[in-house]
Design an enzyme around this catalytic site. Structure first.
Site, short mmCIF file in Angstrom:
data_model
loop_
_atom_site.label_atom_id
_atom_site.label_comp_id
_atom_site.label_asym_id
_atom_site.label_seq_id
_atom_site.Cartn_x
_atom_site.Cartn_y
_atom_site.Cartn_z
N GLU A 131 0.83 -1.22 0.00
CA GLU A 131 0.00 0.00 0.00
C GLU A 131 0.85 1.26 0.00
O GLU A 131 0.52 2.24 -0.64
CB GLU A 131 -0.92 0.01 1.23
CG GLU A 131 -1.99 -1.06 1.21
CD GLU A 131 -2.98 -0.86 0.08
OE1 GLU A 131 -2.58 -1.08 -1.08
OE2 GLU A 131 -4.15 -0.53 0.34
N THR B 218 -5.35 7.30 -5.43
CA THR B 218 -5.47 7.49 -3.98
C THR B 218 -4.60 8.67 -3.54
O THR B 218 -5.03 9.50 -2.73
CB THR B 218 -5.06 6.20 -3.23
OG1 THR B 218 -5.98 5.18 -3.61
CG2 THR B 218 -5.13 6.39 -1.73
#
Ligand code: HSE
Length: 297
Positions: A127, A180
């Site tokens: 991530e 993101t």
């Protein structure tokens, strides 16, 4: 030894729980084939369905696997095949599925030296590579299933929550990419005490609602006064979709992760399907390509 797995999509934040709450979708996800190899090191051998880097240190599955092997301490060989079905930048945990799927499968192939909770920090390395931030609210539900809460990041403390039997998620994915990292940049760093009170009341309410299977309480708690007002402007027809979903019986509706996907939570499969039909009608008028999934949690 080789393992073929389903790496699930996930919905992070769940309105009130930015970076701490998430849940796992049962029917939407990628496939991966992970194999032990006699050549030491991690190798990405096949990627189907997306243009992603094959270099291990640039690939989230590669980075997460390397983090696991570093802790495991033995120089073994792993080969990874990725069959992507979740599009990058869709807001339903595309990178998390690859990171979590890889470490889950490698751990299994090694006869489970790590517990599912211990795998979370490895997957978070993926991530970090994908978004610049090692958030755990997608990888935790992907690894533990159902609903999860990150109670603390430092030290990491992740809790698997109770999942009521009758919850279904409608997710619409407009095919525009919202990175993101971009949708994190529109968020403000400071929150007023008034809004914080509102938000943590909802987080508590949602967790209580999940445990008591109080669907109305779950619905009342799916509210986000901090992030949604800032991010929703990046998502076409967000307000119309939300109003329509709530009018047609959704318990709650909000941005899935960092968007652009929108989720609506319903009690019962039939309700979730009806909401999918209503949302489809709205998006049909926009000219934007989209797909809609209904999934059990
Ligand atoms: N909590 C993260 C965010 C999830 O909202 O940025 C990203 O999918």
């Amino acid at each position: 030894k080789s393992l073929k797995i389903f790496a699930p999509a996930t919905v992070a934040n769940l309105s009130c729980g930015f970076d701490v709450l998430g849940c796992c979708l049962d029917t939407v996800g990628d496939e991966m084939v992970i194999s032990l190899s006699s050549t030491p090191g991690v190798k990405i051998t096949k990627i189907v369905g997306a243009t992603l880097p094959f270099e291990t240190h640039k690939n989230v599955a590669g980075v997460a696997t390397e983090a696991l092997l570093k802790e495991y301490g033995k120089n073994i060989g792993i080969e990874i095949e990725i069959y992507k079905k979740i599009k990058a930048g869709s807001g339903i945990g595309s990178s998390a599925a690859s990171s979590a799927g890889a470490v889950w499968a490698v751990n299994h192939l090694l006869d489970s030296p790590f517990t599912p909770n211990q795998l979370i920090p490895f997957a978070m390395e993926g991530e970090k590579l994908a978004s610049g931030n090692a958030h755990a609210d997608n990888v935790a539900p992907a690894l533990l299933g159902g609903f999860t809460l990150v109670r603390s990041y430092s030290p990491l403390d992740v809790i698997k929550l109770h999942t009521p039997k009758d919850l279904f998620m409608t997710v619409i994915h407009p095919q525009i990419e919202v990175k993101t990292s971009d949708s994190r940049s529109v968020i403000k760093n400071k929150v007023s005490l008034q809004k914080a009170i509102h938000q943590w009341g909802n987080v508590g309410g949602l967790v209580a609602g999940l445990y008591t299977e109080d669907y109305q309480l779950i619905g009342r708690s799916l509210e986000d006064v901090i992030i949604e007002p800032l991010r929703s402007i990046l998502i076409p027809e967000f307000d119309t979709v939300k109003t329509t979903a709530l009018k047609n019986g959704a318990l709650g509706c909000g941005i899935s992760g960092s968007g652009p996907s929108i989720f609506a939570l319903s009690r019962g499969n039939q309700n979730a399907i009806v909401i999918a039909e209503h949302i489809k009608k709205i998006y049909d008028t926009t000219g934007i390509d989209f797909d809609i999934h209904v999934s059990k949690i």
